[in-house]
Write a protein that holds these residues in place. Structure first.
Motif, PDB file in Angstrom:
ATOM      1  N   SER A 135      13.159   3.836  -1.899  1.00  0.00           N
ATOM      2  CA  SER A 135      13.733   4.165  -3.211  1.00  0.00           C
ATOM      3  C   SER A 135      13.053   3.377  -4.331  1.00  0.00           C
ATOM      4  N   ALA A 136      12.188   2.419  -3.942  1.00  0.00           N
ATOM      5  CA  ALA A 136      11.474   1.610  -4.941  1.00  0.00           C
ATOM      6  C   ALA A 136       9.962   1.831  -4.846  1.00  0.00           C
ATOM      7  N   LEU A 137       9.552   2.961  -4.287  1.00  0.00           N
ATOM      8  CA  LEU A 137       8.129   3.232  -4.123  1.00  0.00           C
ATOM      9  C   LEU A 137       7.413   3.390  -5.470  1.00  0.00           C
ATOM     10  N   LEU A 138       6.236   2.802  -5.527  1.00  0.00           N
ATOM     11  CA  LEU A 138       5.375   2.946  -6.695  1.00  0.00           C
ATOM     12  C   LEU A 138       4.278   3.980  -6.455  1.00  0.00           C
ATOM     13  N   SER A 139       3.793   4.050  -5.199  1.00  0.00           N
ATOM     14  CA  SER A 139       2.773   5.035  -4.816  1.00  0.00           C
ATOM     15  C   SER A 139       2.667   5.067  -3.307  1.00  0.00           C
ATOM     16  N   GLU A 140       2.072   6.158  -2.773  1.00  0.00           N
ATOM     17  CA  GLU A 140       1.851   6.297  -1.336  1.00  0.00           C
ATOM     18  C   GLU A 140       0.407   6.729  -1.082  1.00  0.00           C
ATOM     19  N   HIS A 141      -0.167   6.244   0.020  1.00  0.00           N
ATOM     20  CA  HIS A 141      -1.566   6.517   0.338  1.00  0.00           C
ATOM     21  C   HIS A 141      -1.712   6.725   1.839  1.00  0.00           C
ATOM     22  N   VAL A 142      -2.255   7.876   2.246  1.00  0.00           N
ATOM     23  CA  VAL A 142      -2.517   8.149   3.658  1.00  0.00           C
ATOM     24  C   VAL A 142      -3.843   7.480   4.033  1.00  0.00           C
ATOM     25  N   ILE A 143      -3.819   6.689   5.121  1.00  0.00           N
ATOM     26  CA  ILE A 143      -4.963   5.874   5.503  1.00  0.00           C
ATOM     27  C   ILE A 143      -5.359   6.157   6.953  1.00  0.00           C
ATOM     28  N   CYS A 144      -6.658   6.163   7.229  1.00  0.00           N
ATOM     29  CA  CYS A 144      -7.152   6.237   8.599  1.00  0.00           C
ATOM     30  C   CYS A 144      -6.850   4.907   9.293  1.00  0.00           C
ATOM     31  N   PRO A 145      -6.316   4.918  10.521  1.00  0.00           N
ATOM     32  CA  PRO A 145      -5.991   3.655  11.205  1.00  0.00           C
ATOM     33  C   PRO A 145      -7.139   2.657  11.238  1.00  0.00           C
ATOM     34  N   LYS A 146      -8.360   3.117  11.448  1.00  0.00           N
ATOM     35  CA  LYS A 146      -9.496   2.202  11.542  1.00  0.00           C
ATOM     36  C   LYS A 146      -9.826   1.545  10.210  1.00  0.00           C
ATOM     37  N   ARG A 147      -9.395   2.137   9.112  1.00  0.00           N
ATOM     38  CA  ARG A 147      -9.701   1.598   7.779  1.00  0.00           C
ATOM     39  C   ARG A 147      -8.487   0.923   7.131  1.00  0.00           C
ATOM     40  N   LEU A 148      -7.409   0.791   7.901  1.00  0.00           N
ATOM     41  CA  LEU A 148      -6.162   0.303   7.316  1.00  0.00           C
ATOM     42  C   LEU A 148      -6.315  -1.072   6.678  1.00  0.00           C
ATOM     43  N   THR A 149      -6.913  -2.014   7.389  1.00  0.00           N
ATOM     44  CA  THR A 149      -6.970  -3.389   6.900  1.00  0.00           C
ATOM     45  C   THR A 149      -7.647  -3.484   5.543  1.00  0.00           C
ATOM     46  N   GLU A 150      -8.839  -2.890   5.411  1.00  0.00           N
ATOM     47  CA  GLU A 150      -9.565  -2.996   4.153  1.00  0.00           C
ATOM     48  C   GLU A 150      -8.908  -2.200   3.030  1.00  0.00           C
ATOM     49  N   LYS A 151      -8.441  -0.992   3.329  1.00  0.00           N
ATOM     50  CA  LYS A 151      -7.843  -0.146   2.299  1.00  0.00           C
ATOM     51  C   LYS A 151      -6.516  -0.713   1.805  1.00  0.00           C
ATOM     52  N   LYS A 152      -5.713  -1.200   2.745  1.00  0.00           N
ATOM     53  CA  LYS A 152      -4.425  -1.762   2.339  1.00  0.00           C
ATOM     54  C   LYS A 152      -4.631  -2.993   1.475  1.00  0.00           C
ATOM     55  N   LYS A 153      -5.575  -3.829   1.856  1.00  0.00           N
ATOM     56  CA  LYS A 153      -5.854  -5.036   1.078  1.00  0.00           C
ATOM     57  C   LYS A 153      -6.264  -4.690  -0.349  1.00  0.00           C
ATOM     58  N   THR A 154      -7.145  -3.706  -0.488  1.00  0.00           N
ATOM     59  CA  THR A 154      -7.601  -3.303  -1.818  1.00  0.00           C
ATOM     60  C   THR A 154      -6.448  -2.772  -2.665  1.00  0.00           C
ATOM     61  N   LEU A 155      -5.665  -1.877  -2.101  1.00  0.00           N
ATOM     62  CA  LEU A 155      -4.541  -1.290  -2.825  1.00  0.00           C
ATOM     63  C   LEU A 155      -3.529  -2.360  -3.238  1.00  0.00           C
ATOM     64  N   HIS A 156      -3.246  -3.259  -2.301  1.00  0.00           N
ATOM     65  CA  HIS A 156      -2.244  -4.290  -2.561  1.00  0.00           C
ATOM     66  C   HIS A 156      -2.728  -5.273  -3.617  1.00  0.00           C
ATOM     67  N   HIS A 157      -3.977  -5.697  -3.517  1.00  0.00           N
ATOM     68  CA  HIS A 157      -4.517  -6.637  -4.498  1.00  0.00           C
ATOM     69  C   HIS A 157      -4.503  -6.032  -5.897  1.00  0.00           C
TER      70      HIS A 157
END
Length: 205
Positions: A135-157
């Motif tokens: 209920s407090a979502l700002l955005s959602e992003h579908v990610i490939c499991p193999k790329r999760l670490t790098e993509k999540k870090k970028t989005l979060h930062h």
């Protein structure tokens, strides 16, 4: 819980073979087991099976394994999602004291979960709050499991950097606050695994 998640784990890849060797032959049984593992970062972040070997995991590592197993079985419609949301004591019990000490009610957090046919499934296994992170979502992003670490870090930062600027903090101070919240969360939940949640449960790394 959707019956679409209760599919057989057929032998289509190394992850599935290892999961089957550990006694799981259906996806939903694996997901429920993963949900019940204590909350905490595994030491080997590169190993998809680390959460089963070390018997602990955060939302990222739990859902990365589940999504990768589903995809190996040919169920690519099971999506791995990174959702950015405003983390607070109300939707993530255990972080309130840390946030309040710093003078804030919430901070952007990146949360991983699965999505199938527009329904979200959260197997993190943390206690639910009075409100849902969804209920407090700002955005959602579908990610490939193999790329999760790098993509999540970028989005979060990016999200924390924007919040820090608006809040009058440096990025380093904002990120340190986020890390302190996660440490508090892990301390509160590491020894208290809960049951499967398919809607609103906690976040993090």
């Amino acid at each position: 819980m959707s019956s679409e998640l209760d599919f057989e784990l057929s032998k289509h890849g190394p992850l599935v073979e290892e999961v089957r060797r550990r006694g799981f032959d259906r996806f939903l049984a694996l997901a429920k087991h993963v949900s019940q593992l204590p909350y905490g970062r595994p030491s080997n972040c590169e190993d998809f099976l680390a959460i089963l070997k070390e018997r602990r995991g955060t939302c990222s590592f739990k859902h990365r394994l589940l999504a990768a197993v589903a995809h190996e079985c040919g169920n690519s419609n099971v999506e791995l999602v990174v959702g950015l949301y405003a983390m607070s004591e109300q939707n993530t019990p255990g972080v309130g004291v840390t946030l309040n000490r710093a003078g804030f009610d919430s901070i952007p957090e990146a949360h991983c979960y699965l999505r199938l046919a527009k329904q979200r499934y959260d197997f993190t296994g943390l206690s639910s709050g009075s409100t849902s992170p969804f209920s407090a979502l700002l955005s959602e992003h579908v990610i490939c499991p193999k790329r999760l670490t790098e993509k999540k870090k970028t989005l979060h930062h990016q999200a924390v950097a924007s919040w820090a600027k608006q809040s009058g903090l440096s990025f380093d101070d904002a990120w340190a606050l986020r890390e302190a919240c996660i440490q508090a969360l892990a301390s509160n939940n590491a020894l208290k695994p809960t049951g499967t949640s398919a809607g609103a449960s906690g976040p993090a790394a």
